[in-house]
Design an enzyme around this catalytic site. Sequence first.
Site, PDB file in Angstrom:
ATOM      1  N   ASP A  28      73.790 -19.853  73.823  1.00  0.00           N
ATOM      2  CA  ASP A  28      74.473 -18.999  72.479  1.00  0.00           C
ATOM      3  C   ASP A  28      75.910 -18.572  73.006  1.00  0.00           C
ATOM      4  OD1 ASP A  28      74.636 -17.257  70.316  1.00  0.00           O
ATOM      5  OD2 ASP A  28      72.530 -18.127  70.299  1.00  0.00           O
ATOM      6  N   SER A  81      75.216 -17.766  64.950  1.00  0.00           N
ATOM      7  CA  SER A  81      74.008 -18.429  65.652  1.00  0.00           C
ATOM      8  C   SER A  81      72.980 -18.645  64.607  1.00  0.00           C
ATOM      9  CB  SER A  81      73.280 -17.145  66.236  1.00  0.00           C
ATOM     10  OG  SER A  81      74.117 -16.869  67.171  1.00  0.00           O
ATOM     11  N   HIS A 140      78.828 -11.887  58.228  1.00  0.00           N
ATOM     12  CA  HIS A 140      77.969 -11.110  57.734  1.00  0.00           C
ATOM     13  C   HIS A 140      78.347 -10.782  56.139  1.00  0.00           C
ATOM     14  CE1 HIS A 140      75.499  -9.882  61.302  1.00  0.00           C
ATOM     15  NE2 HIS A 140      76.837 -10.141  61.879  1.00  0.00           N
ATOM     16  N   ARG A 170      83.989  -5.989  65.231  1.00  0.00           N
ATOM     17  CA  ARG A 170      83.032  -7.116  66.124  1.00  0.00           C
ATOM     18  C   ARG A 170      83.822  -8.422  65.582  1.00  0.00           C
ATOM     19  NH1 ARG A 170      78.392  -6.248  69.166  1.00  0.00           N
ATOM     20  NH2 ARG A 170      76.994  -8.326  69.247  1.00  0.00           N
ATOM     21  N   ASP A 171      83.405  -8.789  64.321  1.00  0.00           N
ATOM     22  CA  ASP A 171      83.876 -10.035  64.131  1.00  0.00           C
ATOM     23  C   ASP A 171      85.293 -10.147  63.541  1.00  0.00           C
ATOM     24  OD1 ASP A 171      81.270 -11.035  64.457  1.00  0.00           O
ATOM     25  OD2 ASP A 171      80.686 -10.011  62.186  1.00  0.00           O
ATOM     26  N   ARG A 289      70.751  -8.715  60.313  1.00  0.00           N
ATOM     27  CA  ARG A 289      71.043  -7.514  60.512  1.00  0.00           C
ATOM     28  C   ARG A 289      70.823  -6.589  59.008  1.00  0.00           C
ATOM     29  NH1 ARG A 289      73.159  -5.735  65.196  1.00  0.00           N
ATOM     30  NH2 ARG A 289      74.374  -7.282  66.561  1.00  0.00           N
ATOM     31  N   LYS A 361      67.359 -13.546  70.180  1.00  0.00           N
ATOM     32  CA  LYS A 361      67.473 -14.976  69.715  1.00  0.00           C
ATOM     33  C   LYS A 361      66.352 -15.611  69.603  1.00  0.00           C
ATOM     34  CE  LYS A 361      72.201 -14.758  69.836  1.00  0.00           C
ATOM     35  NZ  LYS A 361      72.999 -14.804  68.793  1.00  0.00           N
ATOM     36  N   HIS A 472      77.720 -22.088  68.969  1.00  0.00           N
ATOM     37  CA  HIS A 472      79.149 -21.796  68.546  1.00  0.00           C
ATOM     38  C   HIS A 472      79.919 -21.100  69.828  1.00  0.00           C
ATOM     39  CE1 HIS A 472      77.658 -17.383  68.787  1.00  0.00           C
ATOM     40  NE2 HIS A 472      76.898 -17.697  68.170  1.00  0.00           N
TER      41      HIS A 472
END
Length: 559
Positions: A28, A81, A140, A170-171, A289, A361, A472
């Site tokens: 991952d 993911s 997200h 975070r992203d 989430r 995961k 990814h």
Amino acid sequence: MGTSGFNWKLADHPKLPKGKTIGLIVLDGWGEANPDQYNCIHVAETPVMDSFKKGAPERWRLVRAHGTAVGLPTEDDMGNSEVGHNALGAGRIFAQGAKLVDSALETGKLYEGEGFKYIKESFPTNTLHLIGLLSDGGVHSRLDQLLLLVKGASERGAKRIRVHILTDGRDVLDGSSVGFAETLENYLAQLREKGVDAQIASGGGRMYVTMDRYENDWGVVKRGWDAQVLGEAPHKFKNAVEAIKTLRQEPNTSDQYLPPFVIVDENGKPVGPIVDGDAVVTFNFRADRMVMIAKALEYADFDKFDRVRFPKIRYAGMLQYDGELKLPSKYLVEPPEIDRTSGEYLTYNGVRTFACSETVKFGHVTFFWNGNRSGYFNPQMEEYVEIPSDSGITFNVQPKMKAVEIAEKARDAILSKKFEQVRVNLPNSDMVGHTGDIEATVVACKAADEAVKIIIDAIEQVGGIYVVTADHGNAEDMVKRNKKGQPLLDKNGNIQILTSHTLQPVPIAIGGPGLAPGVQFRKDVPNGGLANVAATVMNLHGFEAPADYETTLIEVVDK
């Protein structure tokens, strides 16, 4: 099993034998990028993965794991993911998350669906609340979608709108939350000029408020509940931009970990607690989430924390986040209908399957792999094992995570000879990469490589085949870069750490003593992506893939 009247029998591959044990390993967050000090995979000791790359060039290649290759709208959209494992398992490219929402908003179909009609019943007399990640990261949620949804709802009768924001970092780049909040505030101000009472009501950082996953820490959800529903938080502000700027100045605070806050009026009262009769939409399109907050908002019978009060609301998700749980029961955008996954085909054709990962995961090698479907296709043919993840700590504290435990479970499954496919996800490079801790991520990559060795050694013992790939990128690039590829620095001259996924391709390697002579990667599928892996694995199991699957990556040449 399978769809009534559909032929699930796969044709035999003319050149590849059946019955070999396949070790199918997903690393991952393991992409391929230029080697430098910020490429943790390059820096780490990874002799096993290095040996695949340097060994037989005809049995190692790169595949695409982002953008249109996994059903996302553009090549600027990072893979994740969920969509990665959907593609790996489904063998075809389905419109995903953001793309589904884009289409539903563009066509207006979103407003014609049962979910929107349901929440619309609250518009004449009550408030519409929107809860989600304020970001343009596209993993997200997306800010432009939120603005369109606010616009569409206001045009269809919503007179009182409250937005409960979760800051990202975070992203997207840490600190970008201020700009996103300013954009939203400006838009809501325009609506207020038109007579719509639209305001931001509460906020907090995504890793500290609301957006926990896999029931790792219900305290995260409770902090969000207290702010969003009860109107209670340790910090109170008159507006969200001021809140973010002020709270970011506290030590060890970032967008991801911003403490919860509520917006109050001139009298110090919260402007937007959720009460009986209100409508609530969680506007994230990605599921993992949102499941926990969805349970808190929807389930009357709920014991994970004291909700204090449970308002009678009309709740809908942007999407349905768990198809098996039917959660939430109302949603604005229909999910992709992923049918006839490789797992179902192979199970029907006698391939006994073992799947394992740790909690963070586990759903990816089961639920997402199987087309957003929980449970077994055939309990007699499958075994799924979940290893509990560490809880109460960030993943850089224990960067080895449960890699060895996952590998040992896989090894035992392989050596038992009960299964033809043993499928695992090794989360280290992704979960530790997300923390932004470069040293810990190097340790994480080394641990994942060592786990691969345990599994490969078992495959060697049983004369099997290995397929090693990733879902990814992440750990291969830990720094924000300019257009020339040079690291970006902050005002103090320090590098800007990248905690998000990347747009990099990922490796796939095949080998093992059971690999038939002459098997190699084709050269006529240069743009192959994750969806091509399913047909490839079906071939290695000795079957031809269904005609509508993305083409296989391998061929058998006469030696």
